[in-house]
Design a protein around this motif. Sequence first.
Motif, PDB file in Angstrom:
ATOM      1  N   LEU A  43      45.594  39.493  40.026  1.00 31.29           N
ATOM      2  CA  LEU A  43      46.074  40.701  40.690  1.00 31.29           C
ATOM      3  C   LEU A  43      46.894  41.581  39.754  1.00 31.29           C
ATOM      4  CD1 LEU A  43      47.059  39.255  44.197  1.00 31.29           C
ATOM      5  CD2 LEU A  43      44.870  40.185  43.405  1.00 31.29           C
ATOM      6  N   PHE A  44      47.347  41.012  38.639  1.00 30.94           N
ATOM      7  CA  PHE A  44      48.002  41.805  37.594  1.00 30.94           C
ATOM      8  C   PHE A  44      47.103  41.783  36.358  1.00 30.94           C
ATOM      9  CE2 PHE A  44      51.446  41.136  40.462  1.00 30.94           C
ATOM     10  CZ  PHE A  44      52.308  42.209  40.277  1.00 30.94           C
ATOM     11  N   ALA A  45      46.949  42.935  35.734  1.00 27.27           N
ATOM     12  CA  ALA A  45      45.972  43.067  34.654  1.00 27.27           C
ATOM     13  C   ALA A  45      46.270  42.164  33.467  1.00 27.27           C
ATOM     14  CB  ALA A  45      45.905  44.528  34.203  1.00 27.27           C
ATOM     15  N   ASP A  46      47.551  41.912  33.210  1.00 25.00           N
ATOM     16  CA  ASP A  46      47.883  41.176  31.989  1.00 25.00           C
ATOM     17  C   ASP A  46      48.218  39.709  32.253  1.00 25.00           C
ATOM     18  OD1 ASP A  46      47.645  43.235  29.887  1.00 25.00           O
ATOM     19  OD2 ASP A  46      49.116  44.269  31.122  1.00 25.00           O
ATOM     20  N   SER A  47      49.282  39.407  32.964  1.00 22.39           N
ATOM     21  CA  SER A  47      49.629  38.000  33.116  1.00 22.39           C
ATOM     22  C   SER A  47      50.713  37.816  34.170  1.00 22.39           C
ATOM     23  CB  SER A  47      50.111  37.423  31.778  1.00 22.39           C
ATOM     24  OG  SER A  47      50.290  36.024  31.861  1.00 22.39           O
ATOM     25  N   ILE A  48      50.992  36.532  34.477  1.00 19.43           N
ATOM     26  CA  ILE A  48      52.122  36.116  35.295  1.00 19.43           C
ATOM     27  C   ILE A  48      53.036  35.299  34.392  1.00 19.43           C
ATOM     28  CG2 ILE A  48      52.881  34.919  37.378  1.00 19.43           C
ATOM     29  CD1 ILE A  48      50.973  37.142  38.004  1.00 19.43           C
ATOM     30  N   VAL A  49      54.329  35.591  34.420  1.00 20.60           N
ATOM     31  CA  VAL A  49      55.292  34.840  33.611  1.00 20.60           C
ATOM     32  C   VAL A  49      56.285  34.161  34.544  1.00 20.60           C
ATOM     33  CG1 VAL A  49      57.084  34.967  31.846  1.00 20.60           C
ATOM     34  CG2 VAL A  49      55.049  36.390  31.657  1.00 20.60           C
ATOM     35  N   PHE A  50      56.415  32.848  34.416  1.00 23.83           N
ATOM     36  CA  PHE A  50      57.334  32.074  35.244  1.00 23.83           C
ATOM     37  C   PHE A  50      58.502  31.627  34.371  1.00 23.83           C
ATOM     38  CE2 PHE A  50      58.982  28.878  38.047  1.00 23.83           C
ATOM     39  CZ  PHE A  50      58.576  29.257  39.311  1.00 23.83           C
ATOM     40  N   VAL A  51      59.707  32.091  34.707  1.00 18.91           N
ATOM     41  CA  VAL A  51      60.904  31.809  33.914  1.00 18.91           C
ATOM     42  C   VAL A  51      61.803  30.859  34.708  1.00 18.91           C
ATOM     43  CG1 VAL A  51      62.883  32.793  32.702  1.00 18.91           C
ATOM     44  CG2 VAL A  51      60.763  34.125  32.933  1.00 18.91           C
ATOM     45  N   GLN A  68      60.791  33.112  25.259  1.00 17.34           N
ATOM     46  CA  GLN A  68      59.945  31.933  25.087  1.00 17.34           C
ATOM     47  C   GLN A  68      58.901  31.831  26.190  1.00 17.34           C
ATOM     48  OE1 GLN A  68      59.972  29.914  22.376  1.00 17.34           O
ATOM     49  NE2 GLN A  68      58.116  29.098  23.320  1.00 17.34           N
ATOM     50  N   SER A  69      59.280  32.206  27.412  1.00 12.81           N
ATOM     51  CA  SER A  69      58.335  32.174  28.531  1.00 12.81           C
ATOM     52  C   SER A  69      57.203  33.173  28.317  1.00 12.81           C
ATOM     53  CB  SER A  69      59.059  32.474  29.849  1.00 12.81           C
ATOM     54  OG  SER A  69      60.053  31.503  30.115  1.00 12.81           O
ATOM     55  N   LEU A  70      57.519  34.321  27.775  1.00 14.03           N
ATOM     56  CA  LEU A  70      56.487  35.316  27.463  1.00 14.03           C
ATOM     57  C   LEU A  70      55.518  34.781  26.412  1.00 14.03           C
ATOM     58  CD1 LEU A  70      58.694  38.533  27.432  1.00 14.03           C
ATOM     59  CD2 LEU A  70      56.796  38.082  28.997  1.00 14.03           C
ATOM     60  N   LEU A  71      56.055  34.089  25.412  1.00 11.07           N
ATOM     61  CA  LEU A  71      55.205  33.528  24.355  1.00 11.07           C
ATOM     62  C   LEU A  71      54.321  32.402  24.884  1.00 11.07           C
ATOM     63  CD1 LEU A  71      57.760  33.451  21.401  1.00 11.07           C
ATOM     64  CD2 LEU A  71      55.792  34.984  21.660  1.00 11.07           C
ATOM     65  N   ILE A  75      48.835  35.398  27.640  1.00  9.66           N
ATOM     66  CA  ILE A  75      48.614  36.363  26.553  1.00  9.66           C
ATOM     67  C   ILE A  75      49.709  36.243  25.491  1.00  9.66           C
ATOM     68  CG2 ILE A  75      47.374  37.984  28.036  1.00  9.66           C
ATOM     69  CD1 ILE A  75      49.943  39.671  28.136  1.00  9.66           C
ATOM     70  N   GLY A  76      50.350  35.069  25.445  1.00 12.54           N
ATOM     71  CA  GLY A  76      51.474  34.871  24.543  1.00 12.54           C
ATOM     72  C   GLY A  76      51.147  35.098  23.081  1.00 12.54           C
ATOM     73  N   ASP A  77      49.955  34.681  22.660  1.00 11.41           N
ATOM     74  CA  ASP A  77      49.592  34.838  21.249  1.00 11.41           C
ATOM     75  C   ASP A  77      49.539  36.309  20.844  1.00 11.41           C
ATOM     76  OD1 ASP A  77      49.454  32.126  20.907  1.00 11.41           O
ATOM     77  OD2 ASP A  77      47.279  32.005  21.218  1.00 11.41           O
ATOM     78  N   SER A  78      49.042  37.142  21.738  1.00 16.33           N
ATOM     79  CA  SER A  78      48.952  38.568  21.412  1.00 16.33           C
ATOM     80  C   SER A  78      50.323  39.243  21.432  1.00 16.33           C
ATOM     81  CB  SER A  78      48.018  39.269  22.403  1.00 16.33           C
ATOM     82  OG  SER A  78      48.549  39.218  23.715  1.00 16.33           O
ATOM     83  N   THR A  84      58.631  38.891  17.809  1.00 21.98           N
ATOM     84  CA  THR A  84      59.274  38.256  16.665  1.00 21.98           C
ATOM     85  C   THR A  84      60.187  39.257  15.977  1.00 21.98           C
ATOM     86  OG1 THR A  84      57.343  36.845  16.325  1.00 21.98           O
ATOM     87  CG2 THR A  84      58.897  37.041  14.496  1.00 21.98           C
ATOM     88  N   PRO A  85      61.469  38.941  15.808  1.00 17.25           N
ATOM     89  CA  PRO A  85      62.410  39.889  15.176  1.00 17.25           C
ATOM     90  C   PRO A  85      62.011  40.183  13.730  1.00 17.25           C
ATOM     91  CG  PRO A  85      63.578  38.076  16.248  1.00 17.25           C
ATOM     92  CD  PRO A  85      62.137  37.716  16.241  1.00 17.25           C
ATOM     93  N   ARG A  86      62.175  41.425  13.337  1.00 13.13           N
ATOM     94  CA  ARG A  86      61.932  41.787  11.943  1.00 13.13           C
ATOM     95  C   ARG A  86      63.100  41.309  11.089  1.00 13.13           C
ATOM     96  NH1 ARG A  86      58.262  42.555  14.755  1.00 13.13           N
ATOM     97  NH2 ARG A  86      56.837  44.335  14.803  1.00 13.13           N
ATOM     98  N   ASP A  87      62.892  41.349   9.790  1.00 11.62           N
ATOM     99  CA  ASP A  87      63.954  40.925   8.874  1.00 11.62           C
ATOM    100  C   ASP A  87      65.175  41.827   8.991  1.00 11.62           C
ATOM    101  OD1 ASP A  87      62.397  38.860   7.986  1.00 11.62           O
ATOM    102  OD2 ASP A  87      61.542  40.013   6.330  1.00 11.62           O
ATOM    103  N   ALA A  88      64.934  43.099   9.204  1.00 11.26           N
ATOM    104  CA  ALA A  88      66.051  44.030   9.320  1.00 11.26           C
ATOM    105  C   ALA A  88      66.731  43.872  10.667  1.00 11.26           C
ATOM    106  CB  ALA A  88      65.551  45.471   9.167  1.00 11.26           C
TER     107      ALA A  88
END
Length: 301
Positions: A43-51, A68-71, A75-78, A84-88
């Motif tokens: 029912l949602f185009a992308d995903s369900i996230v359970f935290v 972490q739940s999103l990962l 679709i966590g891999d995408s 992921t935080p950048r170096d800056a």
Amino acid sequence: EVLMYSVIRQIHDHRLVSLVGVDGVGKSTVAVAVANYIADRELFADSIVFVRAQGITNYKSFLLNLQQSLLSCSIGDSLRSRLTPRDAVIAPEEGGTPYPEEALITACLQPLSMLIVIDHIDDLLSDYQRESVSDFRCFLFRLFDQCPKIKLLVVSTDSLKMRNINNVGAGIVEFSVSVGTLTLNSSLRLFARLAPSLSTAQSKDDFINAMQPTDQQHVTYASRDASTLSQRILELFEQGHPAKIVRLACESTEQSVEQLKDTGMAIIARALTPYQSLSLSRPNLLATTPHYSAGTNSMER
């Protein structure tokens, strides 16, 4: 199931829904059922996230858990490169969040159509965590403002409004769905479904029918029209608290189930024979009633 469909309908109509009720009443069970139903039907185009937020008492830990739940979602891999935080070091914008993790999360979610379920958020929003409450309110405001296709289901003992979390975005109104105790019929069915010794459909039906007054199937322990008989039966099943019934059923043995059934049938039998019940409970009247001695008109006590 009725409650599950009610929550799903409110999620369709609102962006912020809270599932509220006392501990042990089955809120998390309903939330999981809702998430599975929605995920199976996409029912949602992308995903369900359970935290799972139980035990989390500060806002930064909540953000890391959400990240972490999103990962871990479908679709966590995408999402990994965007989360992921950048170096800056990310400098907070004026009027924005001081938390880099939150900036990453909202930027990642901005184009997505997704339901986020946050289970057991009570520890984060307790009276002892006022700073976390303020941070979470600001997070909701930015999330709903920047991510127009994100919806939220929050599981808690109280609504967010009761915790003074209001005005989380233009047009965003929290809709609360209350989870109460189960009816007599639902309590018996839940127990029968999970008790290991009730392994056949016939044994489950026999157990339910033996324990259930026919005119009280849909009452709860606190219902105004609940009879004393129904309340006494429900007391055998933790007054209809789902989580406690699950534990009672899973820990049951064949002997304990038979004892439970015998106790319930005895309660019903006594209720259906009031005169017999009265004769067993009334005091011995011969001990207190005055009587006349034989051959005399004097009254002895």
